[in-house]
Design a protein around this motif. Structure first.
Motif, PDB file in Angstrom:
ATOM      1  N   ASP A  22      29.360  57.535  54.938  1.00  0.00           N
ATOM      2  CA  ASP A  22      30.743  57.764  54.226  1.00  0.00           C
ATOM      3  C   ASP A  22      31.708  56.714  54.329  1.00  0.00           C
ATOM      4  OD1 ASP A  22      32.227  60.009  57.087  1.00  0.00           O
ATOM      5  OD2 ASP A  22      31.094  58.120  56.883  1.00  0.00           O
ATOM      6  N   LYS A  23      31.148  55.514  54.902  1.00  0.00           N
ATOM      7  CA  LYS A  23      32.345  54.385  55.312  1.00  0.00           C
ATOM      8  C   LYS A  23      31.631  53.127  54.764  1.00  0.00           C
ATOM      9  CE  LYS A  23      36.050  56.044  57.177  1.00  0.00           C
ATOM     10  NZ  LYS A  23      37.266  56.275  56.339  1.00  0.00           N
ATOM     11  N   TYR A  24      32.654  52.348  54.114  1.00  0.00           N
ATOM     12  CA  TYR A  24      32.322  51.105  53.789  1.00  0.00           C
ATOM     13  C   TYR A  24      33.290  50.100  54.920  1.00  0.00           C
ATOM     14  CZ  TYR A  24      29.329  50.894  49.824  1.00  0.00           C
ATOM     15  OH  TYR A  24      28.137  51.028  48.863  1.00  0.00           O
ATOM     16  N   VAL A  25      33.027  49.204  55.477  1.00  0.00           N
ATOM     17  CA  VAL A  25      33.890  48.447  56.284  1.00  0.00           C
ATOM     18  C   VAL A  25      34.086  47.292  55.592  1.00  0.00           C
ATOM     19  CG1 VAL A  25      34.393  47.558  58.506  1.00  0.00           C
ATOM     20  CG2 VAL A  25      33.191  49.843  58.454  1.00  0.00           C
ATOM     21  N   LEU A  26      35.162  46.838  55.249  1.00  0.00           N
ATOM     22  CA  LEU A  26      35.415  45.657  54.385  1.00  0.00           C
ATOM     23  C   LEU A  26      36.810  44.858  55.168  1.00  0.00           C
ATOM     24  CD1 LEU A  26      35.864  47.410  51.283  1.00  0.00           C
ATOM     25  CD2 LEU A  26      33.643  46.128  51.687  1.00  0.00           C
ATOM     26  N   ARG A  27      36.647  43.428  55.237  1.00  0.00           N
ATOM     27  CA  ARG A  27      37.703  42.541  55.610  1.00  0.00           C
ATOM     28  C   ARG A  27      37.896  41.573  54.385  1.00  0.00           C
ATOM     29  NH1 ARG A  27      36.598  41.595  62.204  1.00  0.00           N
ATOM     30  NH2 ARG A  27      36.877  43.611  62.634  1.00  0.00           N
ATOM     31  N   LEU A  28      39.227  41.623  54.162  1.00  0.00           N
ATOM     32  CA  LEU A  28      39.849  40.668  53.185  1.00  0.00           C
ATOM     33  C   LEU A  28      40.601  39.631  53.898  1.00  0.00           C
ATOM     34  CD1 LEU A  28      39.985  39.613  50.130  1.00  0.00           C
ATOM     35  CD2 LEU A  28      42.067  40.986  49.915  1.00  0.00           C
ATOM     36  N   PHE A  29      40.191  38.217  53.775  1.00  0.00           N
ATOM     37  CA  PHE A  29      40.886  37.125  54.386  1.00  0.00           C
ATOM     38  C   PHE A  29      41.688  36.734  53.210  1.00  0.00           C
ATOM     39  CE2 PHE A  29      37.325  38.151  56.965  1.00  0.00           C
ATOM     40  CZ  PHE A  29      37.733  37.932  58.433  1.00  0.00           C
ATOM     41  N   VAL A  30      42.868  36.479  53.377  1.00  0.00           N
ATOM     42  CA  VAL A  30      43.802  35.678  52.565  1.00  0.00           C
ATOM     43  C   VAL A  30      44.467  34.482  53.206  1.00  0.00           C
ATOM     44  CG1 VAL A  30      44.162  37.775  50.979  1.00  0.00           C
ATOM     45  CG2 VAL A  30      45.677  37.369  52.718  1.00  0.00           C
ATOM     46  N   ALA A  31      45.182  33.756  52.332  1.00  0.00           N
ATOM     47  CA  ALA A  31      45.777  32.535  53.016  1.00  0.00           C
ATOM     48  C   ALA A  31      47.317  32.608  52.680  1.00  0.00           C
ATOM     49  CB  ALA A  31      45.329  31.161  52.574  1.00  0.00           C
ATOM     50  N   GLY A  32      48.024  33.364  53.388  1.00  0.00           N
ATOM     51  CA  GLY A  32      49.294  33.781  52.797  1.00  0.00           C
ATOM     52  C   GLY A  32      49.526  34.660  51.771  1.00  0.00           C
ATOM     53  N   ILE A  33      50.973  35.265  51.501  1.00  0.00           N
ATOM     54  CA  ILE A  33      50.931  35.973  50.496  1.00  0.00           C
ATOM     55  C   ILE A  33      51.356  35.212  49.030  1.00  0.00           C
ATOM     56  CG2 ILE A  33      52.364  37.775  49.367  1.00  0.00           C
ATOM     57  CD1 ILE A  33      50.299  38.465  51.613  1.00  0.00           C
ATOM     58  N   ASN A  34      50.327  34.618  48.359  1.00  0.00           N
ATOM     59  CA  ASN A  34      50.424  33.775  46.998  1.00  0.00           C
ATOM     60  C   ASN A  34      50.243  34.601  46.094  1.00  0.00           C
ATOM     61  OD1 ASN A  34      47.714  33.252  46.993  1.00  0.00           O
ATOM     62  ND2 ASN A  34      47.981  31.795  48.726  1.00  0.00           N
ATOM     63  N   ILE A  60      42.868  43.817  55.999  1.00  0.00           N
ATOM     64  CA  ILE A  60      43.565  42.703  55.271  1.00  0.00           C
ATOM     65  C   ILE A  60      44.005  41.715  56.341  1.00  0.00           C
ATOM     66  CG2 ILE A  60      45.107  41.390  53.539  1.00  0.00           C
ATOM     67  CD1 ILE A  60      45.076  44.181  52.195  1.00  0.00           C
ATOM     68  N   ILE A  61      43.528  40.244  56.265  1.00  0.00           N
ATOM     69  CA  ILE A  61      43.866  39.599  57.423  1.00  0.00           C
ATOM     70  C   ILE A  61      44.339  38.204  56.726  1.00  0.00           C
ATOM     71  CG2 ILE A  61      42.926  38.166  59.367  1.00  0.00           C
ATOM     72  CD1 ILE A  61      40.762  40.444  59.526  1.00  0.00           C
ATOM     73  N   ASP A  62      45.538  37.827  57.021  1.00  0.00           N
ATOM     74  CA  ASP A  62      46.202  36.770  56.786  1.00  0.00           C
ATOM     75  C   ASP A  62      45.771  35.533  57.670  1.00  0.00           C
ATOM     76  OD1 ASP A  62      47.717  34.283  56.009  1.00  0.00           O
ATOM     77  OD2 ASP A  62      49.618  35.617  55.731  1.00  0.00           O
ATOM     78  N   ILE A  63      44.983  34.545  57.103  1.00  0.00           N
ATOM     79  CA  ILE A  63      44.476  33.570  58.151  1.00  0.00           C
ATOM     80  C   ILE A  63      45.617  32.431  58.679  1.00  0.00           C
ATOM     81  CG2 ILE A  63      42.139  33.653  57.438  1.00  0.00           C
ATOM     82  CD1 ILE A  63      42.708  31.190  55.700  1.00  0.00           C
ATOM     83  N   TYR A  64      46.740  32.291  57.752  1.00  0.00           N
ATOM     84  CA  TYR A  64      47.781  31.755  58.191  1.00  0.00           C
ATOM     85  C   TYR A  64      48.518  32.413  59.607  1.00  0.00           C
ATOM     86  CZ  TYR A  64      47.747  28.768  54.084  1.00  0.00           C
ATOM     87  OH  TYR A  64      47.629  28.124  53.229  1.00  0.00           O
ATOM     88  N   GLN A  65      48.623  33.595  59.416  1.00  0.00           N
ATOM     89  CA  GLN A  65      49.069  34.390  60.646  1.00  0.00           C
ATOM     90  C   GLN A  65      48.126  34.598  61.839  1.00  0.00           C
ATOM     91  OE1 GLN A  65      52.541  35.382  60.752  1.00  0.00           O
ATOM     92  NE2 GLN A  65      52.568  34.229  58.897  1.00  0.00           N
ATOM     93  N   GLN A  66      46.901  34.826  61.540  1.00  0.00           N
ATOM     94  CA  GLN A  66      45.657  34.834  62.768  1.00  0.00           C
ATOM     95  C   GLN A  66      44.697  34.012  62.456  1.00  0.00           C
ATOM     96  OE1 GLN A  66      45.420  39.270  61.750  1.00  0.00           O
ATOM     97  NE2 GLN A  66      46.722  39.659  63.452  1.00  0.00           N
ATOM     98  N   PRO A  67      44.915  32.819  62.700  1.00  0.00           N
ATOM     99  CA  PRO A  67      43.788  31.723  62.157  1.00  0.00           C
ATOM    100  C   PRO A  67      42.355  32.091  63.085  1.00  0.00           C
ATOM    101  CG  PRO A  67      45.549  30.607  63.532  1.00  0.00           C
ATOM    102  CD  PRO A  67      46.036  32.188  63.266  1.00  0.00           C
ATOM    103  N   ILE A  68      42.663  32.535  64.367  1.00  0.00           N
ATOM    104  CA  ILE A  68      41.577  32.999  65.105  1.00  0.00           C
ATOM    105  C   ILE A  68      40.545  33.567  64.453  1.00  0.00           C
ATOM    106  CG2 ILE A  68      42.323  34.836  66.153  1.00  0.00           C
ATOM    107  CD1 ILE A  68      40.051  32.204  67.916  1.00  0.00           C
ATOM    108  N   PHE A  69      40.976  34.549  63.478  1.00  0.00           N
ATOM    109  CA  PHE A  69      39.946  35.419  62.707  1.00  0.00           C
ATOM    110  C   PHE A  69      39.207  34.572  61.649  1.00  0.00           C
ATOM    111  CE2 PHE A  69      42.834  38.885  64.048  1.00  0.00           C
ATOM    112  CZ  PHE A  69      41.972  39.811  64.799  1.00  0.00           C
ATOM    113  N   ALA A  70      39.496  33.738  61.349  1.00  0.00           N
ATOM    114  CA  ALA A  70      39.121  32.610  60.099  1.00  0.00           C
ATOM    115  C   ALA A  70      38.039  31.949  60.965  1.00  0.00           C
ATOM    116  CB  ALA A  70      40.080  31.838  59.598  1.00  0.00           C
ATOM    117  N   LYS A  71      38.201  31.504  61.970  1.00  0.00           N
ATOM    118  CA  LYS A  71      37.347  30.717  62.780  1.00  0.00           C
ATOM    119  C   LYS A  71      36.020  31.701  63.254  1.00  0.00           C
ATOM    120  CE  LYS A  71      36.454  27.838  66.673  1.00  0.00           C
ATOM    121  NZ  LYS A  71      36.991  27.158  68.022  1.00  0.00           N
TER     122      LYS A  71
END
Length: 112
Positions: A22-34, A60-71
């Motif tokens: 019953d669950k899909y686990v998704l993460r969307l990484f964005v670079a700011g709100i553009n 939804i993870i903004d890699i500018y705000q949380q760069p550790i998640f991008a790494k």
């Protein structure tokens, strides 16, 4: 010292949800709100609501705000969507406007 979320507990919870199917686990990484990030978010939400309403968890993870998640996620371009569950893990890069490709990758539509 406070402890952060326990990764093992999160993983076990996700596996339990997967077993129920019953669950899909998704993460969307964005670079700011553009414009490209907004398009990716809108495209993804539309697809999820049409095909998985109530059956997904989206972070939804903004890699500018949380760069550790991008790494940690080895993100080299944004937007990037990662489907963690159900297996197999999948990555999608871009504004997610190719609905057919995304549906196939998420295994919500079979090849004809």
């Amino acid at each position: 010292m406070s402890k952060g979320p326990n990764k093992l507990e999160e993983f076990e919870e996700a596996l339990t949800a997967e077993k129920k199917g019953d669950k899909y686990v998704l993460r969307l990484f964005v670079a700011g709100i553009n414009p490209k990030s907004r398009r990716a978010i809108a495209n993804l939400r539309e697809i999820l609501e049409e095909n998985l309403k109530g059956q997904y968890e989206l972070e939804i993870i903004d890699i500018y705000q949380q760069p550790i998640f991008a790494k940690e996620g080895q993100i080299v371009a944004a937007p990037t969507l990662i489907k963690e569950l159900p297996p197999p893990l999948r990555r999608f890069v871009g504004d997610l406007s190719n609905k057919e490709k995304l549906l196939l990758g998420l295994e919500l539509k079979s090849k004809k």
